[in-house]
Design an enzyme around this catalytic site. Structure first.
Site, mmCIF file in Angstrom:
data_model
loop_
_atom_site.group_PDB
_atom_site.id
_atom_site.type_symbol
_atom_site.label_atom_id
_atom_site.label_comp_id
_atom_site.label_asym_id
_atom_site.label_seq_id
_atom_site.Cartn_x
_atom_site.Cartn_y
_atom_site.Cartn_z
ATOM 1 C CB CYS A 158 -17.365 -12.942 -4.160
ATOM 2 S SG CYS A 158 -19.035 -12.982 -4.031
ATOM 3 C CB THR A 159 -19.079 -13.365 0.771
ATOM 4 O OG1 THR A 159 -19.945 -13.051 0.169
ATOM 5 C CG2 THR A 159 -18.499 -11.740 1.483
ATOM 6 C CG HIS A 160 -21.555 -15.809 -1.734
ATOM 7 N ND1 HIS A 160 -21.490 -14.478 -1.481
ATOM 8 C CD2 HIS A 160 -23.079 -16.281 -1.577
ATOM 9 C CE1 HIS A 160 -22.596 -14.530 -1.401
ATOM 10 N NE2 HIS A 160 -24.061 -15.348 -1.141
ATOM 11 C CG ASN A 191 -13.915 -9.730 -2.407
ATOM 12 O OD1 ASN A 191 -13.189 -9.436 -2.548
ATOM 13 N ND2 ASN A 191 -14.222 -10.414 -0.940
ATOM 14 C CB THR A 192 -19.452 -5.400 -2.613
ATOM 15 O OG1 THR A 192 -20.012 -6.199 -3.790
ATOM 16 C CG2 THR A 192 -20.265 -4.209 -4.083
ATOM 17 C CG ASP A 232 -21.442 -10.509 2.855
ATOM 18 O OD1 ASP A 232 -21.221 -9.749 2.298
ATOM 19 O OD2 ASP A 232 -22.042 -11.480 3.418
ATOM 20 C CB SER A 233 -24.213 -7.661 0.747
ATOM 21 O OG SER A 233 -23.603 -9.132 0.976
ATOM 22 C CD GLU A 250 -27.498 -15.701 -0.537
ATOM 23 O OE1 GLU A 250 -27.822 -15.452 0.118
ATOM 24 O OE2 GLU A 250 -26.227 -15.520 -0.390
ATOM 25 C CE1 TYR A 257 -25.264 -3.937 1.673
ATOM 26 C CE2 TYR A 257 -22.276 -4.027 2.269
ATOM 27 C CZ TYR A 257 -24.633 -3.972 2.274
ATOM 28 O OH TYR A 257 -24.505 -3.260 3.840
ATOM 29 N N GLY A 258 -24.079 -6.221 -4.189
ATOM 30 C CA GLY A 258 -22.696 -6.563 -5.929
ATOM 31 C C GLY A 258 -23.514 -5.261 -6.937
HETATM 32 N N1 DGL Z 1 -20.940 -10.229 -0.555
HETATM 33 C C1 DGL Z 1 -21.064 -10.132 -1.761
HETATM 34 C C2 DGL Z 1 -19.180 -9.311 -1.952
HETATM 35 O O1 DGL Z 1 -18.400 -10.268 -1.578
HETATM 36 C C3 DGL Z 1 -21.379 -10.971 -2.888
HETATM 37 C C4 DGL Z 1 -23.486 -10.684 -2.330
HETATM 38 C C5 DGL Z 1 -23.581 -9.635 -3.034
HETATM 39 O O2 DGL Z 1 -23.494 -9.153 -4.058
HETATM 40 O O3 DGL Z 1 -24.061 -9.008 -1.643
HETATM 41 O O4 DGL Z 1 -18.837 -9.106 -3.123
#
Ligand code: DGL
Length: 268
Positions: free
Chosen positions: A187-189, A75-76, A11-12, A155, A43-44
């Site tokens: 999205c992961t969060h 997801n990104t 993940d990011s 976060e 990453y978003g």
């Molecule tokens: N991990 C990113 C996602 O699921 C969310 C956080 C980011 O922007 O890196 O898209």
């Protein structure tokens, strides 16, 4: 390939620990190697080219760690880096993103015809959900909404309080998200605000949590390949490309078990 090799997850940052957590709970005998590319977080709002490059770099690291599968938990990165990773590994390693399992689920849920998707700007701009959902063989309407405030809010520990409630309500009350049968938490969060989203919709629509759906999907895929582990001593390892104590502290929010983040800068 053998069943005791670890599953690589990336993940990011640490948000993908929601996916790692779901996998760990469902498949406790699996060894996991997690890589959070915190040096490039978030990453978003990065370009597709950047995400593709980062995804390739992290995938190379996970391959060097002898992983039997690579799970793109972000997801990104699933939207913008999946094809690059697939091209890199070919058929040698199972590569799973967090989007296709959800598309497959919706394909099988015939009562869902109007789908809302909330995610980062990068995921929404890629139109990957629209493209994949519209390929399903029945008429599906898709409404997507970038919700960039949600990930940083979570976060920072802002959930289950008045501030998060206000922000969540302000996004979900947008006209385009009215009249949907289901909403994808892309999205992961977002699994962490699932109860608040559920409270908003008062059980009137289905809430699809990518982390849980992806964990189930991995189980099926590993079983098909006869790669499910029955190890008594699975190892959990967590790496990040840049270390801050705030990241270390936030891991507690995302992963119930205590996580020790190890610094491993693969970008030098
Ligand atoms: N991990 C990113 C996602 O699921 C969310 C956080 C980011 O922007 O890196 O898209």
């Amino acid at each position: 390939m053998n069943s005791t090799q670890p599953i690589g997850i990336f993940d990011s940052g640490i948000g993908g620990l929601t996916v790692a957590n779901a996998i760990h709970k469902l498949l406790p005998s699996e060894s996991l190697i997690y890589y959070g590319d915190t040096a490039h977080f978030p990453y978003g709002d990065k370009s597709p080219e950047a995400i593709s490059k980062y995804s390739e770099g992290v995938a190379k690291f996970l391959i060097s760690k002898n992983c039997k599968a690579i799970v793109i938990a972000c997801n990104t990165a699933s939207s913008l880096g999946f094809e690059t990773v697939k091209k890199l590994v070919g058929d040698s390693i199972l590569v799973i993103n967090v989007i296709d399992p959800v598309i497959e689920l919706i394909e099988n849920l015939n009562h869902i015809n109007r789908v809302g998707v909330i995610a980062t700007k990068g995921t929404i701009k890629s139109k990957v959900y629209d493209t994949k959902l519209l390929k399903i063989d029945r008429e599906i309407q898709v409404q997507t909404l970038a919700t960039p405030l949600l990930a940083p809010m979570i976060e920072e520990g802002f959930f289950n309080n008045n501030i998060s409630k206000t922000i969540i309500h302000s996004y979900l009350s947008r006209p385009k998200l009215k009249k949907i049968d289901a909403i994808i938490l892309a999205c992961t969060h977002y699994p962490l605000i699932k109860p608040e989203i559920a409270a908003y919709y008062k059980a009137k629509i289905e809430i699809i949590d990518n982390a849980l759906v992806t964990a189930e999907y991995i189980k099926i895929k590993l079983k098909e390949l006869d790669l499910l582990s029955d190890s008594k001593n699975p190892k959990l390892q967590f790496y990040v490309s840049d270390f801050t104590t705030s990241f270390q502290n936030s891991t507690k929010v995302f992963f119930e078990d205590k996580v020790h983040l190890e610094l491993k800068n693969i970008w030098k």
